[in-house]
Design a protein around this motif. Structure first.
Motif, PDB file in Angstrom:
ATOM      1  N   TYR A 184       0.873  -1.181   0.000  1.00 45.42           N
ATOM      2  CA  TYR A 184       0.000   0.000   0.000  1.00 45.42           C
ATOM      3  C   TYR A 184       0.902   1.220   0.000  1.00 45.42           C
ATOM      4  O   TYR A 184       1.695   1.420   0.928  1.00 45.42           O
ATOM      5  CB  TYR A 184      -0.904  -0.004   1.230  1.00 45.42           C
ATOM      6  CG  TYR A 184      -1.743   1.253   1.389  1.00 45.42           C
ATOM      7  CD1 TYR A 184      -2.995   1.346   0.795  1.00 45.42           C
ATOM      8  CD2 TYR A 184      -1.269   2.341   2.126  1.00 45.42           C
ATOM      9  CE1 TYR A 184      -3.763   2.500   0.932  1.00 45.42           C
ATOM     10  CE2 TYR A 184      -2.032   3.492   2.263  1.00 45.42           C
ATOM     11  CZ  TYR A 184      -3.274   3.561   1.660  1.00 45.42           C
ATOM     12  OH  TYR A 184      -4.035   4.706   1.791  1.00 45.42           O
ATOM     13  N   LEU A 189      -1.592   4.369   6.694  1.00 48.25           N
ATOM     14  CA  LEU A 189      -2.437   3.235   6.333  1.00 48.25           C
ATOM     15  C   LEU A 189      -3.758   3.357   7.094  1.00 48.25           C
ATOM     16  O   LEU A 189      -3.761   3.404   8.329  1.00 48.25           O
ATOM     17  CB  LEU A 189      -1.753   1.913   6.699  1.00 48.25           C
ATOM     18  CG  LEU A 189      -2.531   0.637   6.377  1.00 48.25           C
ATOM     19  CD1 LEU A 189      -2.585   0.423   4.867  1.00 48.25           C
ATOM     20  CD2 LEU A 189      -1.897  -0.562   7.053  1.00 48.25           C
ATOM     21  N   CYS A 195      -6.454  -5.941   3.080  1.00 46.22           N
ATOM     22  CA  CYS A 195      -5.595  -6.292   1.940  1.00 46.22           C
ATOM     23  C   CYS A 195      -6.453  -6.840   0.795  1.00 46.22           C
ATOM     24  O   CYS A 195      -7.217  -7.792   0.989  1.00 46.22           O
ATOM     25  CB  CYS A 195      -4.559  -7.340   2.350  1.00 46.22           C
ATOM     26  SG  CYS A 195      -3.480  -7.847   0.992  1.00 46.22           S
TER      27      CYS A 195
END
Length: 210
Positions: A184, A189, A195
């Motif tokens: 990523y 994040l 995912c």
């Protein structure tokens, strides 16, 4: 010994599949090779903890799908980073049945093989299967996926159960999934991020240093 020397070896990327006692299993491997031409025999090495390896031990047969470069990370993640004990990996995919009644993946496949185990060799953590080819077929003429292509173009990661697994150095900025290697790109994040390859939560990601 320089472990980087092993990176110069040429590998493909394959889906190994089987069925035992009515239960299907499949996994990603890069260790499939031809060993003799007459009779046509091949080999594949799988980790003993792998559900596919255990079901090949029971069934004495396995199928192989040779993947093309067009194979996406979702397909690779499904067979490479999930367990057949709790995931129906073939559900919703374009699949066929080979000469021995085994499932094989037709999507993004260059060719396929149906193999009968004729010999096994215990390698400690892994088992080497020697299989006699009882059926084979070319499915598409697109370029095949090499392990180098998988790493350099697909930015894929090697599972820890794989014979060729080595610790990887961080190379790009962002966040890397510890399960499948998906990256990523971004400084932050999202806490609810999932995912897209292996469905791991944000807690399974590590920060990649630039």
């Amino acid at each position: 010994m320089d472990p980087k020397a092993f990176f110069k070896l040429s590998y493909g990327l394959y889906i190994i599949s089987t069925e035992a006692d009515g239960e299907q299993a499949g996994c990603i491997a890069n260790t499939f090779n031809q060993v003799t031409s007459s009779p046509a025999q091949v080999s594949v090495t799988l980790n003993k903890d792998n559900a596919t390896e255990q079901r090949i031990e029971k069934s004495g047969k396995f199928a192989v799908t040779v993947l093309q470069q067009s194979a996406d990370m979702e397909l690779i993640g499904r067979f490479g980073f999930h367990c057949s004990r709790d995931t129906d990996k073939f559900s919703g995919l374009d699949c066929g049945t080979d000469e021995q009644g085994l499932p094989y993946v037709k999507a993004h496949a260059a060719s396929r093989f149906s193999c009968k185990v004729v010999k096994t060799l215990d390698l400690g953590t892994h088992v080497l299967f020697i299989g006699e080819v009882v059926g084979s077929e070319v499915l598409d003429n697109g370029p095949v996926m090499t392990y180098e292509y998988y790493h350099q173009v697909k930015n894929g990661r090697t599972p820890k159960n794989a014979p060729s697994y080595q610790e990887e150095k961080k190379r790009v900025s962002g966040w890397r999934c510890l399960l499948c290697g998906y990256v990523y790109e971004g400084e932050i994040l999202p806490p609810d991020f999932i995912c897209p390859v292996c469905s791991a939560p944000a807690s399974a990601f590590e920060k990649i240093e630039s």
